[in-house]
Motif scaffolding. Structure first.
Motif, short mmCIF file in Angstrom:
data_model
loop_
_atom_site.label_atom_id
_atom_site.label_comp_id
_atom_site.label_asym_id
_atom_site.label_seq_id
_atom_site.Cartn_x
_atom_site.Cartn_y
_atom_site.Cartn_z
N LYS A 167 0.85 -1.19 0.00
CA LYS A 167 0.00 0.00 0.00
C LYS A 167 0.88 1.24 0.00
O LYS A 167 1.97 1.25 0.57
CB LYS A 167 -0.87 0.03 1.26
N ARG B 87 0.72 5.37 0.90
CA ARG B 87 -0.05 6.38 1.60
C ARG B 87 -0.04 7.68 0.80
O ARG B 87 1.01 8.17 0.41
CB ARG B 87 0.57 6.62 2.98
N ALA C 298 -4.73 5.18 2.24
CA ALA C 298 -3.78 4.21 1.69
C ALA C 298 -4.43 3.50 0.52
O ALA C 298 -5.57 3.07 0.60
CB ALA C 298 -3.37 3.21 2.76
N VAL C 299 -3.70 3.40 -0.57
CA VAL C 299 -4.21 2.72 -1.75
C VAL C 299 -3.19 1.68 -2.18
O VAL C 299 -2.00 1.80 -1.88
CB VAL C 299 -4.48 3.72 -2.92
N PRO C 300 -3.63 0.64 -2.90
CA PRO C 300 -2.67 -0.35 -3.39
C PRO C 300 -1.66 0.30 -4.32
O PRO C 300 -2.03 1.13 -5.15
CB PRO C 300 -3.54 -1.36 -4.15
#
Ligand SMILES: [Zn+2]
Length: 67
Positions: free
Chosen positions: A3, A5, A16-18
Motif C-alpha cells: 500500500k 499512503r 492508503a491505496v494499493p
C-alpha cells in the motif's frame, strides 16, 4: 499487496491505496471528503511543500502533483 499512503491536495485527507504495478499509473479516484482528484504520496510531501500547495489556487494543484 503493498500500500502507498497518499494525501488529498484539496483538503489534506490521507488514505492508503494499493501501489500501482510497475509502469502503471496509480488511480486514486476522487477524495470522499472534498471530491478533489489530485493526490500526492505522503512520502514525497514535506511540511514546506504542503504549505505551498495549500497557498496555491486549487485548480492549479493537480497540474503539478497528479500521480
Ligand atoms: Zn480531499
Amino acid at each position: 499487496m503493498e500500500k502507498v499512503r497518499i494525501e488529498c491536495l484539496g483538503c489534506g485527507e490521507a488514505r492508503a491505496v494499493p501501489a500501482a504495478a510497475p509502469g502503471k499509473q496509480l488511480h486514486a479516484g476522487e477524495c470522499h471528503r472534498c471530491g478533489y482528484v489530485g493526490w500526492a504520496p505522503s512520502a514525497a510531501l514535506t511540511e514546506p511543500m504542503r504549505r505551498r500547495i495549500r497557498e496555491r489556487p486549487v485548480d492549479r494543484r493537480a497540474a503539478i502533483y497528479v500521480l
